[in-house]
Write a protein that holds these residues in place. Sequence first.
Motif: not given
Length: 292
Positions: A114-121, A281-284, A137-139, A241-245
């Motif tokens: 991506g634009a940040n030079g990363k694949v996002g995983l 995990l929750k936000n990314s 997300k979006g990566s 994953v990491a989503v509140p119950d």
Amino acid sequence: MSLYPSLEDMKVDQLYKAQSGQTNNHASPAFPQIPSETASDVALYPALNEFMGLELPSEWSGQSNAVAVAPSYALSGFSGQTSSNLIAPISGQSLGLQRAQVTHGIREVTICKGANGKVGLRVKAISNGVFVCLVEKGSPAAIVGLRFGDQILSINGENVAGYSMDQVHSMFRKAEVNGIKVIVRDRPFERTVTLHKDSVGKIGFQFKEGRIIGLVQDSSAARNGLLTDHHLLEVDGQNVVAVPDKQITSIIDAAGPVVTVTVCPSFIYDHMIKKMASSLLKNSMDHSVPSI
């Protein structure tokens, strides 16, 4: 001379015994009258309504290759139903099942940074294998369909079996911007269980912080083999994953009468997210609904 009788010989033998009264009280029902056929017309497997003596819905009768093409099905948890109503064919009908399908097959994906030079995983090493534990997300990784639990087998032709997490991250950092070829096995530690809601919209299990901690007796979850000490990863293919119950419960409530959950053993899940901040995990994590 063959050491074992052919399928057709066994059919004829059972038909002869049934017609001559040579069956015992515990024998399976006799095969129906076998029409004359040429060798090329004989099906590889018996028809669905003959397979192992199962009594299947009439709309399935006459289909061949039972073992090879039998539809996916789930047992509902509604009380008072007859056995014939407990089987609900869903293959090709449940959108959630299609989104959640786990094949365990191998595929190749091509990733560009991506634009940040990363694949996002991010990955985790388990038992000399390398597994995806975070897809942002979006990566680029999300765009090509990588998912939590995918096993990375090779990167640009280099086998990564036995590599550490840091080694694999370094390989991605050093790779060219475009055309990173990754061979992936689809989520080998995961499985799906398809469930039916009961008359009050429940599917019969309790969970805490994503971990399944209890099953309701005679519920759809119990009937279909859901297990405790497993972690919820997806609901109808959507990563939780990491989503509140409470949010997971809302996703299940908003789903249709048939719900497919993707799970893996909790000890594997705990190992994969070890030392990862829950906020990351929750936000990314990519929690979007996958397209099919």
